[in-house]
Write a protein that holds these residues in place. Structure first.
Motif, PDB file in Angstrom:
ATOM      1  N   PHE A  35       0.817  -1.243  -0.058  1.00 57.51           N
ATOM      2  CA  PHE A  35       0.039  -0.085   0.138  1.00 57.51           C
ATOM      3  C   PHE A  35       0.897   1.214  -0.127  1.00 57.51           C
ATOM      4  CE2 PHE A  35      -2.684   3.154   1.449  1.00 57.51           C
ATOM      5  CZ  PHE A  35      -3.967   3.001   1.113  1.00 57.51           C
ATOM      6  N   SER A  36       0.648   2.102  -0.936  1.00 57.90           N
ATOM      7  CA  SER A  36       1.576   3.166  -1.083  1.00 57.90           C
ATOM      8  C   SER A  36       0.898   4.548  -0.848  1.00 57.90           C
ATOM      9  CB  SER A  36       2.311   3.376  -2.638  1.00 57.90           C
ATOM     10  OG  SER A  36       1.359   3.453  -3.652  1.00 57.90           O
ATOM     11  N   SER A  37       1.197   5.437   0.015  1.00 56.29           N
ATOM     12  CA  SER A  37       0.692   6.742   0.201  1.00 56.29           C
ATOM     13  C   SER A  37       1.412   7.574   1.051  1.00 56.29           C
ATOM     14  CB  SER A  37      -0.779   6.381   1.058  1.00 56.29           C
ATOM     15  OG  SER A  37      -1.372   7.714   1.154  1.00 56.29           O
ATOM     16  N   ASP A  38       1.257   8.872   0.861  1.00 56.52           N
ATOM     17  CA  ASP A  38       1.922   9.977   1.920  1.00 56.52           C
ATOM     18  C   ASP A  38       0.831  10.559   2.703  1.00 56.52           C
ATOM     19  OD1 ASP A  38       4.557   9.496   0.724  1.00 56.52           O
ATOM     20  OD2 ASP A  38       4.434  11.183  -0.270  1.00 56.52           O
ATOM     21  N   GLY A  84      11.886   5.858  -6.360  1.00 47.77           N
ATOM     22  CA  GLY A  84      10.620   6.574  -6.160  1.00 47.77           C
ATOM     23  C   GLY A  84       9.383   5.693  -5.723  1.00 47.77           C
ATOM     24  N   MET A  85       8.499   6.046  -5.398  1.00 47.44           N
ATOM     25  CA  MET A  85       7.108   5.275  -5.111  1.00 47.44           C
ATOM     26  C   MET A  85       6.677   4.715  -6.189  1.00 47.44           C
ATOM     27  SD  MET A  85       3.742   6.542  -3.118  1.00 47.44           S
ATOM     28  CE  MET A  85       4.511   7.329  -1.861  1.00 47.44           C
ATOM     29  N   PHE A  86       6.469   5.176  -7.323  1.00 43.70           N
ATOM     30  CA  PHE A  86       5.872   4.713  -8.600  1.00 43.70           C
ATOM     31  C   PHE A  86       6.780   3.641  -8.883  1.00 43.70           C
ATOM     32  CE2 PHE A  86       5.301   4.453 -13.037  1.00 43.70           C
ATOM     33  CZ  PHE A  86       4.012   4.028 -13.106  1.00 43.70           C
ATOM     34  N   THR A 102       6.209   4.559   1.487  1.00 39.99           N
ATOM     35  CA  THR A 102       5.799   6.203   1.858  1.00 39.99           C
ATOM     36  C   THR A 102       6.969   6.954   1.371  1.00 39.99           C
ATOM     37  OG1 THR A 102       4.640   7.686   3.140  1.00 39.99           O
ATOM     38  CG2 THR A 102       6.142   6.088   4.015  1.00 39.99           C
ATOM     39  N   GLY A 103       6.750   8.219   1.171  1.00 39.08           N
ATOM     40  CA  GLY A 103       7.970   9.244   1.083  1.00 39.08           C
ATOM     41  C   GLY A 103       7.744  10.219   2.482  1.00 39.08           C
ATOM     42  N   LEU A 104       6.718  10.045   3.145  1.00 41.39           N
ATOM     43  CA  LEU A 104       6.573  10.856   4.390  1.00 41.39           C
ATOM     44  C   LEU A 104       7.421  10.405   5.432  1.00 41.39           C
ATOM     45  CD1 LEU A 104       4.624  13.049   5.729  1.00 41.39           C
ATOM     46  CD2 LEU A 104       2.969  11.517   6.426  1.00 41.39           C
TER      47      LEU A 104
END
Length: 114
Positions: free
Chosen positions: A29-32, A97-99, A49-51
């Motif tokens: 699951f990916s999300s910031d 990166g996330m993508f 995540t990048g957060l």
């Protein structure tokens, strides 16, 4: 998929949890947005995540997320790592990166969440 396989596929560094790499995750699951994670994630995903703040670990704890993957070489501070250690949540860091991270995992058989 095991966390170790995720680590290898993403060429990730283990920042905490080397002794938990044999654990299985059911999907990614990916999300910031931690509100999205709270609303839609369940069933032991890996969180991408990048957060990079303590709220990510607190959110993961509430949902029994056992692995957090920080993208774009984000470096969590010691407070985040200590919190993850206290909750036994594996922390990985990848340069992707996330993508790209999601694409790599999906193309190798790890399904995505909503």
């Amino acid at each position: 998929m095991t966390i170790e396989r995720i680590k290898n596929l993403l060429d990730a560094d283990v920042l905490f949890g080397e002794d938990h790499l044999d654990k299985e995750v059911n999907y990614a699951f990916s999300s910031d947005l931690m509100s999205d994670v709270l609303a839609y994630a369940d069933d032991h995903p890996a969180l991408i995540t990048g957060l990079c703040n303590p709220q990510v670990v607190r959110t993961a704890e509430m949902l029994d997320i056992i692995c957090i993957i920080f993208v774009r070489n984000k470096v969590p501070d010691q407070k985040i790592l200590d919190l993850a250690a206290d909750k036994n949540i594996v922390i990985l860091r990848t340069a992707h990166g996330m993508f790209t991270s999601c694409g790599i995992l999906y193309s190798n058989g790890l399904p995505g969440g909503i």
